[in-house]
Design an enzyme around this catalytic site. Structure first.
Site, PDB file in Angstrom:
ATOM      1  N   PRO A  10      -7.281 -31.527  -3.124  1.00  0.00           N
ATOM      2  CG  PRO A  10      -5.785 -29.149  -3.601  1.00  0.00           C
ATOM      3  CD  PRO A  10      -7.267 -30.291  -4.280  1.00  0.00           C
ATOM      4  CG  ASN A  11      -5.196 -30.886   1.701  1.00  0.00           C
ATOM      5  OD1 ASN A  11      -3.636 -31.755   2.241  1.00  0.00           O
ATOM      6  ND2 ASN A  11      -5.023 -29.427   1.447  1.00  0.00           N
ATOM      7  NE  ARG A  18      -7.987 -28.790   5.585  1.00  0.00           N
ATOM      8  CZ  ARG A  18      -7.767 -28.458   4.719  1.00  0.00           C
ATOM      9  NH1 ARG A  18      -8.902 -28.604   4.096  1.00  0.00           N
ATOM     10  NH2 ARG A  18      -7.617 -26.958   4.128  1.00  0.00           N
ATOM     11  CE1 TYR A  23     -12.358 -26.933   4.910  1.00  0.00           C
ATOM     12  CE2 TYR A  23     -10.905 -26.818   6.059  1.00  0.00           C
ATOM     13  CZ  TYR A  23     -11.110 -26.255   5.651  1.00  0.00           C
ATOM     14  OH  TYR A  23     -10.824 -25.463   4.688  1.00  0.00           O
ATOM     15  CG  ASN A  74     -14.929 -28.190  -1.733  1.00  0.00           C
ATOM     16  OD1 ASN A  74     -13.447 -28.469  -2.130  1.00  0.00           O
ATOM     17  ND2 ASN A  74     -15.283 -29.711  -0.722  1.00  0.00           N
ATOM     18  CB  ALA A  77      -6.638 -25.001  -0.981  1.00  0.00           C
ATOM     19  CG  HIS A  80      -9.532 -19.796  -2.595  1.00  0.00           C
ATOM     20  ND1 HIS A  80     -10.690 -19.169  -2.863  1.00  0.00           N
ATOM     21  CD2 HIS A  80      -9.347 -21.076  -1.970  1.00  0.00           C
ATOM     22  CE1 HIS A  80     -11.197 -19.866  -1.939  1.00  0.00           C
ATOM     23  NE2 HIS A  80     -10.912 -20.889  -1.505  1.00  0.00           N
ATOM     24  CG  ASP A  87      -8.761 -22.214 -18.691  1.00  0.00           C
ATOM     25  OD1 ASP A  87      -9.114 -20.883 -18.930  1.00  0.00           O
ATOM     26  OD2 ASP A  87      -7.547 -22.074 -19.010  1.00  0.00           O
ATOM     27  CD  GLU A  98     -16.303 -23.010  -6.231  1.00  0.00           C
ATOM     28  OE1 GLU A  98     -16.219 -23.082  -8.261  1.00  0.00           O
ATOM     29  OE2 GLU A  98     -16.622 -22.067  -5.468  1.00  0.00           O
ATOM     30  CG  HIS A 100     -16.984 -24.358  -1.565  1.00  0.00           C
ATOM     31  ND1 HIS A 100     -15.336 -24.534  -1.385  1.00  0.00           N
ATOM     32  CD2 HIS A 100     -17.068 -23.180  -2.422  1.00  0.00           C
ATOM     33  CE1 HIS A 100     -14.153 -24.167  -2.575  1.00  0.00           C
ATOM     34  NE2 HIS A 100     -14.981 -23.911  -3.263  1.00  0.00           N
ATOM     35  CB  SER A 102     -15.732 -23.536   5.504  1.00  0.00           C
ATOM     36  OG  SER A 102     -15.188 -23.113   4.246  1.00  0.00           O
ATOM     37  NE  ARG A 107     -12.161 -20.681   5.580  1.00  0.00           N
ATOM     38  CZ  ARG A 107     -11.259 -22.215   5.804  1.00  0.00           C
ATOM     39  NH1 ARG A 107     -12.158 -22.482   4.716  1.00  0.00           N
ATOM     40  NH2 ARG A 107     -10.327 -22.303   5.805  1.00  0.00           N
ATOM     41  NE  ARG A 111      -8.970 -20.433   3.360  1.00  0.00           N
ATOM     42  CZ  ARG A 111      -8.333 -20.955   3.209  1.00  0.00           C
ATOM     43  NH1 ARG A 111      -8.792 -22.095   2.236  1.00  0.00           N
ATOM     44  NH2 ARG A 111      -7.559 -21.796   4.515  1.00  0.00           N
TER      45      ARG A 111
END
Length: 145
Positions: A10-11, A18, A23, A74, A77, A80, A87, A98, A100, A102, A107, A111
């Site tokens: 998301p985002n 953003r 970012y 990635n 959000a 978290h 799963d 994974e 990220h 940032s 942060r 997070r």
């Protein structure tokens, strides 16, 4: 040719607009382009997918099984909060890294916990969009060993 799935949550579609102080100014299209180029130079093809919907990300993970050499993910959000993504990663035989942009550990406290990282083979955090390239290199090194 081996294939990688570049999966963004998301985002991430709003990168460049953003919170550029967190970012940076690069867009999702930039990330997809540099990952595809780096992967291609190393004998990989890349499929890219971004969604703001948890279920669509889960579906992509399920469909990755047997189709991809690896997944660069990635979860944004959902990192978290999503036991369901954890799963889904555990349920497939495809390794997931994974990523990220940032450093999530510098942060907000909420997070600092990743629900998804324990299901992944590794986590890259805090190197900006270069983290995606580090994930490509990790899969390249796995392919060669």
């Amino acid at each position: 040719m081996k294939k990688l799935l570049l999966l963004n949550g998301p985002n991430i579609n709003l990168l460049g607009k953003r919170e550029p102080d967190v970012y940076g100014s690069d867009t999702l299209q930039t990330i997809e382009s540099i990952v595809s180029k780096a992967a291609g130079e190393n004998g990989f093809e890349v499929d890219c997918f971004q969604s703001n919907h948890e279920g669509e990300l889960i579906d992509q993970l399920h469909e990755a099984d047997g189709k991809y050499f690896g997944v660069i993910f990635n979860p944004a959000a959902y990192t978290h909060t999503s036991i369901a993504l954890h799963d889904a990663i555990k349920a497939i035989d495809v390794p997931v890294i994974e990523v990220h942009i940032s450093n999530i550990y510098q942060r907000e406290v909420f997070r600092h916990q990743s629900m998804t990282a324990p299901a992944c083979i590794g986590q890259i955090s805090g190197f900006g969009i270069q983290g995606y390239l580090l994930a490509v290199l990790a899969f390249v090194n796995q392919k060669e060993s």
